[in-house]
Design a protein around this motif. Structure first.
Motif, PDB file in Angstrom:
ATOM      1  N   LEU A  16       0.862  -1.176   0.000  1.00  0.00           N
ATOM      2  CA  LEU A  16       0.000   0.000   0.000  1.00  0.00           C
ATOM      3  C   LEU A  16       0.902   1.232   0.000  1.00  0.00           C
ATOM      4  N   LEU A  17       0.955   1.912  -1.138  1.00  0.00           N
ATOM      5  CA  LEU A  17       1.824   3.081  -1.272  1.00  0.00           C
ATOM      6  C   LEU A  17       1.179   4.345  -0.722  1.00  0.00           C
ATOM      7  N   ALA A  18      -0.137   4.472  -0.922  1.00  0.00           N
ATOM      8  CA  ALA A  18      -0.823   5.684  -0.483  1.00  0.00           C
ATOM      9  C   ALA A  18      -2.304   5.397  -0.299  1.00  0.00           C
ATOM     10  N   PHE A  19      -2.926   6.219   0.537  1.00  0.00           N
ATOM     11  CA  PHE A  19      -4.366   6.133   0.752  1.00  0.00           C
ATOM     12  C   PHE A  19      -4.908   7.535   0.980  1.00  0.00           C
ATOM     13  N   ASN A  20      -5.983   7.845   0.274  1.00  0.00           N
ATOM     14  CA  ASN A  20      -6.775   9.019   0.626  1.00  0.00           C
ATOM     15  C   ASN A  20      -8.213   8.524   0.717  1.00  0.00           C
ATOM     16  N   LYS A  21      -9.110   9.348   1.062  1.00  0.00           N
ATOM     17  CA  LYS A  21     -10.476   8.898   1.311  1.00  0.00           C
ATOM     18  C   LYS A  21     -11.165   8.314   0.071  1.00  0.00           C
ATOM     19  N   GLU A  22     -10.558   8.494  -1.112  1.00  0.00           N
ATOM     20  CA  GLU A  22     -11.183   8.029  -2.340  1.00  0.00           C
ATOM     21  C   GLU A  22     -10.432   6.905  -3.044  1.00  0.00           C
ATOM     22  N   THR A  23      -9.113   6.767  -2.784  1.00  0.00           N
ATOM     23  CA  THR A  23      -8.305   5.841  -3.576  1.00  0.00           C
ATOM     24  C   THR A  23      -7.219   5.161  -2.747  1.00  0.00           C
ATOM     25  N   LEU A  24      -7.024   3.872  -3.043  1.00  0.00           N
ATOM     26  CA  LEU A  24      -5.860   3.134  -2.535  1.00  0.00           C
ATOM     27  C   LEU A  24      -4.874   3.048  -3.692  1.00  0.00           C
ATOM     28  N   THR A  25      -3.613   3.277  -3.427  1.00  0.00           N
ATOM     29  CA  THR A  25      -2.592   3.081  -4.448  1.00  0.00           C
ATOM     30  C   THR A  25      -1.705   1.934  -4.009  1.00  0.00           C
ATOM     31  N   LEU A  26      -1.703   0.849  -4.796  1.00  0.00           N
ATOM     32  CA  LEU A  26      -0.919  -0.339  -4.475  1.00  0.00           C
ATOM     33  C   LEU A  26       0.226  -0.506  -5.458  1.00  0.00           C
ATOM     34  N   GLU A  27       1.329  -1.040  -4.966  1.00  0.00           N
ATOM     35  CA  GLU A  27       2.422  -1.468  -5.826  1.00  0.00           C
ATOM     36  C   GLU A  27       2.308  -2.973  -5.954  1.00  0.00           C
ATOM     37  N   LEU A  28       2.014  -3.435  -7.177  1.00  0.00           N
ATOM     38  CA  LEU A  28       1.807  -4.855  -7.433  1.00  0.00           C
ATOM     39  C   LEU A  28       2.993  -5.427  -8.184  1.00  0.00           C
ATOM     40  N   LYS A  29       3.284  -6.688  -7.943  1.00  0.00           N
ATOM     41  CA  LYS A  29       4.309  -7.381  -8.717  1.00  0.00           C
ATOM     42  C   LYS A  29       3.620  -8.116  -9.855  1.00  0.00           C
ATOM     43  N   VAL A  30       4.017  -7.788 -11.074  1.00  0.00           N
ATOM     44  CA  VAL A  30       3.486  -8.453 -12.258  1.00  0.00           C
ATOM     45  C   VAL A  30       4.684  -9.097 -12.946  1.00  0.00           C
ATOM     46  N   LYS A  31       4.798 -10.396 -12.741  1.00  0.00           N
ATOM     47  CA  LYS A  31       5.958 -11.172 -13.201  1.00  0.00           C
ATOM     48  C   LYS A  31       7.229 -10.569 -12.614  1.00  0.00           C
ATOM     49  N   THR A  32       8.059  -9.932 -13.421  1.00  0.00           N
ATOM     50  CA  THR A  32       9.338  -9.421 -12.902  1.00  0.00           C
ATOM     51  C   THR A  32       9.346  -7.908 -12.693  1.00  0.00           C
ATOM     52  N   ARG A  33       8.217  -7.269 -12.911  1.00  0.00           N
ATOM     53  CA  ARG A  33       8.193  -5.815 -12.744  1.00  0.00           C
ATOM     54  C   ARG A  33       7.154  -5.385 -11.722  1.00  0.00           C
ATOM     55  N   LYS A  34       7.301  -4.149 -11.261  1.00  0.00           N
ATOM     56  CA  LYS A  34       6.362  -3.579 -10.304  1.00  0.00           C
ATOM     57  C   LYS A  34       5.525  -2.530 -11.012  1.00  0.00           C
ATOM     58  N   VAL A  35       4.211  -2.582 -10.744  1.00  0.00           N
ATOM     59  CA  VAL A  35       3.297  -1.603 -11.330  1.00  0.00           C
ATOM     60  C   VAL A  35       2.422  -1.011 -10.233  1.00  0.00           C
ATOM     61  N   GLU A  36       2.022   0.236 -10.427  1.00  0.00           N
ATOM     62  CA  GLU A  36       1.116   0.884  -9.477  1.00  0.00           C
ATOM     63  C   GLU A  36      -0.316   0.725  -9.967  1.00  0.00           C
ATOM     64  N   LYS A  37      -1.215   0.447  -9.039  1.00  0.00           N
ATOM     65  CA  LYS A  37      -2.634   0.270  -9.365  1.00  0.00           C
ATOM     66  C   LYS A  37      -3.445   1.118  -8.391  1.00  0.00           C
TER      67      LYS A  37
END
Length: 155
Positions: free
Chosen positions: A118-139
């Motif tokens: 969990l990279l960030a949270f505000n009252k409307e959105t969660l920002t996650l750093e996910l591992k997709v195979k060998t790379r990291k992506v933000e969702k």
């Protein structure tokens, strides 16, 4: 069921506050033929069995006085554990930087379950750093689409 949880929350909140604890969650569920009233408490650094026992004893006395549950049930007071549920906004704020598991009511970009940091949270959105195979992506996940969330243990 929600009425029972409301009454129990009113009864247990002053007990945990007086002890400097946090009320994490209340469950009132039927498992098999038995009903369970589960109270999850915590504090910075964790709780011990003695604190659980004191809350159980004090709450048990209040439940006997008010008698909000018309049938037999088991009262359990415990820590939420390592995979603590995230329900309130402050739970998410505290979990920033931690690994979390999130399940949504409806698909977000074709997925309904996510696990990542969990990279960030505000009252409307969660920002996650996910591992997709060998790379990291933000969702980004809209907070109003979160059905369930909890801390997750990575192995």
């Amino acid at each position: 069921m929600s009425k029972v949880i409301e009454v129990v929350e009113e009864l247990v909140s002053p007990i945990v506050q007086d002890m400097g604890l946090e009320l994490v969650d209340i469950e009132y569920v039927k498992e098999g033929k038995s009903w369970f009233l589960r109270i999850y408490i915590d504090k910075e650094g964790g709780i011990d069995i003695e604190e659980c026992g004191i809350v159980s004893e004090r709450l048990g006395e209040r439940l006997d006085e008010v008698d909000p549950i018309p049938h037999n049930y088991f009262l359990e007071v415990s820590s939420p554990g390592a995979e603590r549920p995230l329900k309130k906004e402050q739970d998410f704020e505290r979990a920033v930087g931690e690994t979390v598991f999130v399940k949504t009511y409806e698909a977000v970009d074709g997925e309904k379950t996510f696990q990542g940091k969990l990279l960030a949270f505000n009252k409307e959105t969660l920002t996650l750093e996910l591992k997709v195979k060998t790379r990291k992506v933000e969702k980004e996940i809209p907070f109003d689409k979160v059905a369930q969330a909890r801390l997750a243990i990575e192995f």
